[in-house]
Design a protein around this motif. Structure first.
Motif: not given
Length: 211
Positions: A49-58, A119-125, A150-157
């Motif tokens: 399936p196509n990547l959902n547009d909401a996930l473009l950042a990932l 295991v887990g899930w990444w969700r983008v708002q 950035t387009q190629t880095s992600w930080e989470l807390t």
């Protein structure tokens, strides 16, 4: 794979960069059952399936990654080496499925035994906030919030940590993921646990093997 038409703004650059990074792995994907009545997960942007547009950042994360890393902490007697495989996949809906498996290595790179799993899930708002839900085999469940740096880095807390009665004390964590060099994936994690303040705990350098 059809990405659903033109991707606005910086998304076009992300798609093009992903194509360039995947020259050697674009023909590989996850093993699949072919008789499922619903879309199967895919770790290859060219299949399924196509990547959902909401996930473009990932988008750059989608794939399977494998490499080695190190574990350090004041409570450990020395630095420990580990191997790891991380999978980011999707089924067309607005989340990535995530699985990480590790194995301890000796000083010569030989496998000692299986190690951490999560295991887990990444969700983008809509505002690009990332919600990461993780469950660990050690009895820990964590909720992280973060943003793309950035387009190629992600930080989470971590926002919340829940432990079973038999799990070790873990009070918080912070992770930074990024693509480096020719599109390899590196990350560093800090943890506050067993009476220690937030500080470096694990880091790894992984190369793409699927997608």
């Amino acid at each position: 794979m059809d990405n659903g038409g033109a991707v606005p703004g910086s998304g076009d650059a992300a798609v093009q960069a992903a194509e360039e990074r995947a020259k050697l792995t674009r023909h590989l994907n996850l093993p699949q059952f072919t008789d499922l009545p619903i879309p199967a997960d895919t770790a290859n942007l060219r299949e399924g399936p196509n990547l959902n547009d909401a996930l473009l950042a990932l988008l750059p994360l989608v794939g399977v990654w494998r490499g080695e890393g190190e574990v350090v902490y004041p409570t450990l007697d020395k630095t420990h080496k580990f191997g790891q495989q991380i999978t980011f996949a999707h089924d067309g809906r607005p989340f990535l499925s995530y699985e990480a498996r590790a194995w301890l290595l000796d000083d010569d790179g030989n496998v000692i035994r299986p190690a951490a799993r999560e295991v887990g899930w990444w969700r983008v708002q809509a505002d690009d906030t990332i919600e990461l839900l993780l469950a660990h085999n050690t009895g820990i469940v964590e909720i992280f919030y973060g943003k793309p740096r950035t387009q190629t880095s992600w930080e989470l807390t971590t926002d919340a940590v829940v432990r079973t009665a038999s799990a070790k004390e873990v009070n918080g964590a912070k992770r930074l993921y990024g693509l480096v060099n020719n599109g390899d994936l590196a990350y560093v994690e800090e943890r506050a646990m067993v009476g220690q303040d937030l500080q470096p705990h694990t880091s790894a350098y992984l190369t793409r093997v699927v997608g």
